[in-house]
Design a protein around this motif. Structure first.
Motif, mmCIF file in Angstrom:
data_model
loop_
_atom_site.group_PDB
_atom_site.id
_atom_site.type_symbol
_atom_site.label_atom_id
_atom_site.label_comp_id
_atom_site.label_asym_id
_atom_site.label_seq_id
_atom_site.Cartn_x
_atom_site.Cartn_y
_atom_site.Cartn_z
ATOM 1 N N ASN A 101 -65.903 1.267 -7.489
ATOM 2 C CA ASN A 101 -65.609 -0.092 -8.406
ATOM 3 C C ASN A 101 -65.279 -1.081 -7.289
ATOM 4 O O ASN A 101 -64.822 -2.426 -7.852
ATOM 5 N N ILE A 102 -65.267 -1.076 -6.194
ATOM 6 C CA ILE A 102 -64.844 -2.063 -5.176
ATOM 7 C C ILE A 102 -65.901 -1.909 -3.930
ATOM 8 O O ILE A 102 -66.585 -0.874 -3.932
ATOM 9 N N LYS A 103 -66.102 -2.999 -3.337
ATOM 10 C CA LYS A 103 -67.184 -3.033 -2.139
ATOM 11 C C LYS A 103 -66.400 -2.468 -0.909
ATOM 12 O O LYS A 103 -65.341 -3.004 -0.494
ATOM 13 N N GLY A 104 -66.907 -1.203 -0.360
ATOM 14 C CA GLY A 104 -66.460 -0.704 0.665
ATOM 15 C C GLY A 104 -65.653 0.663 0.405
ATOM 16 O O GLY A 104 -65.532 1.135 -0.512
ATOM 17 N N GLU A 105 -64.961 0.988 1.620
ATOM 18 C CA GLU A 105 -64.026 2.242 1.521
ATOM 19 C C GLU A 105 -62.825 1.911 2.246
ATOM 20 O O GLU A 105 -62.805 1.157 3.168
ATOM 21 N N GLY A 106 -61.650 2.437 1.897
ATOM 22 C CA GLY A 106 -60.429 2.630 2.210
ATOM 23 C C GLY A 106 -60.375 3.198 3.890
ATOM 24 O O GLY A 106 -61.146 3.823 4.086
ATOM 25 N N PHE A 107 -59.330 3.112 4.605
ATOM 26 C CA PHE A 107 -58.967 3.941 5.672
ATOM 27 C C PHE A 107 -58.156 5.178 5.842
ATOM 28 O O PHE A 107 -57.949 5.717 6.598
ATOM 29 N N GLU A 108 -58.060 5.703 4.439
ATOM 30 C CA GLU A 108 -57.349 6.886 4.542
ATOM 31 C C GLU A 108 -57.881 7.988 5.162
ATOM 32 O O GLU A 108 -57.004 8.880 5.820
ATOM 33 N N TYR A 109 -59.088 8.299 5.153
ATOM 34 C CA TYR A 109 -60.007 9.157 5.815
ATOM 35 C C TYR A 109 -59.724 8.955 7.036
ATOM 36 O O TYR A 109 -59.538 9.974 8.240
ATOM 37 N N HIS A 110 -59.773 7.702 7.940
ATOM 38 C CA HIS A 110 -59.626 7.397 9.400
ATOM 39 C C HIS A 110 -57.987 7.888 9.800
ATOM 40 O O HIS A 110 -58.202 8.424 10.813
ATOM 41 N N ILE A 111 -57.338 8.214 8.992
ATOM 42 C CA ILE A 111 -55.804 8.412 9.282
ATOM 43 C C ILE A 111 -56.037 9.838 9.529
ATOM 44 O O ILE A 111 -55.225 10.371 10.588
ATOM 45 N N LEU A 112 -56.797 10.641 8.991
ATOM 46 C CA LEU A 112 -56.814 12.128 9.560
ATOM 47 C C LEU A 112 -57.567 12.236 10.603
ATOM 48 O O LEU A 112 -57.431 12.979 11.540
ATOM 49 N N MET A 113 -58.599 11.502 10.930
ATOM 50 C CA MET A 113 -59.310 11.357 12.136
ATOM 51 C C MET A 113 -58.425 11.060 13.292
ATOM 52 O O MET A 113 -58.455 11.744 14.326
ATOM 53 N N ILE A 114 -57.483 10.154 13.185
ATOM 54 C CA ILE A 114 -56.687 9.858 13.965
ATOM 55 C C ILE A 114 -55.655 10.771 14.492
ATOM 56 O O ILE A 114 -55.540 11.120 15.735
ATOM 57 N N SER A 115 -55.245 11.603 13.480
ATOM 58 C CA SER A 115 -54.346 12.587 13.725
ATOM 59 C C SER A 115 -55.129 13.702 14.441
ATOM 60 O O SER A 115 -54.553 14.387 15.539
ATOM 61 N N MET A 116 -56.200 14.066 14.240
ATOM 62 C CA MET A 116 -57.108 15.000 14.827
ATOM 63 C C MET A 116 -57.388 14.681 16.409
ATOM 64 O O MET A 116 -57.107 15.521 17.384
ATOM 65 N N LEU A 117 -57.938 13.592 16.623
ATOM 66 C CA LEU A 117 -57.900 12.827 17.958
ATOM 67 C C LEU A 117 -56.797 12.846 18.888
ATOM 68 O O LEU A 117 -56.883 13.240 19.869
ATOM 69 N N LEU A 118 -55.691 12.449 18.206
ATOM 70 C CA LEU A 118 -54.377 12.384 18.948
ATOM 71 C C LEU A 118 -54.172 13.768 19.126
ATOM 72 O O LEU A 118 -53.551 13.948 20.303
ATOM 73 N N SER A 119 -54.357 14.775 18.372
ATOM 74 C CA SER A 119 -53.944 16.095 18.882
ATOM 75 C C SER A 119 -54.828 16.565 20.058
ATOM 76 O O SER A 119 -54.408 17.296 20.867
#
Length: 152
Positions: A114-132
């Motif tokens: 119902n909105i244009k685009g996606e939020g960034f919650e998924y990206h927070i998970l990617m950031i945690s994986m990449l930092l690790s």
């Protein structure tokens, strides 16, 4: 003593957690890179992807780097080759995705469409994986361990 490339790539080859993170990162990121580069998984391929990047103001060279990093970088992470370097580069990519495309939508993914685009919650998970991975290196069954864990 100044750190060398081998110091940055040396990893604890007994650690299983980085291997799990590497596999998970590949499973998530490779299809995105394959969409951009080859048009696989319902993607539009290189030319259309570069056209999209240009339409949102991303410079040509940056667009190429995004495609290379998502496609070939995810393979490098899976293999555990230059894990820390690719993880840090991918971290910059994910932060750029948030700042350029997703921050305007908000935190949550668009589950209902119902909105244009996606939020960034998924990206927070990617950031945690990449930092690790940037901290731990490639871990078990990584090419980093095979190539760089030799005694000085």
């Amino acid at each position: 003593m100044k750190p060398s490339l081998t110091d940055l790539e040396r990893t604890d080859s007994t650690k299983m957690v980085p291997l799990i993170l590497r596999i998970a990162f590949f499973i998530v990121m490779f299809p995105h890179g394959a969409q951009l580069l080859a048009g696989w998984f319902g993607g539009y391929g290189y030319t259309a992807s570069m056209g999209f990047f240009s339409s949102i103001g991303i410079p040509y060279v940056v667009g190429i780097m995004v495609i290379i990093l998502e496609f070939f970088g995810s393979i490098g992470i899976l293999l555990g080759l230059f894990t820390r370097f690719i993880a840090i580069a991918s971290l910059c990519l994910v932060l750029g995705m948030i700042l350029i495309v997703h921050i305007h939508v908000g935190f949550f993914m668009n589950w209902n469409g119902n909105i244009k685009g996606e939020g960034f919650e998924y990206h927070i998970l990617m950031i945690s994986m990449l930092l690790s991975l940037a901290i731990a290196g490639g871990g078990k069954d990584s090419l980093d361990a095979l190539l760089f864990n030799k005694n000085k």
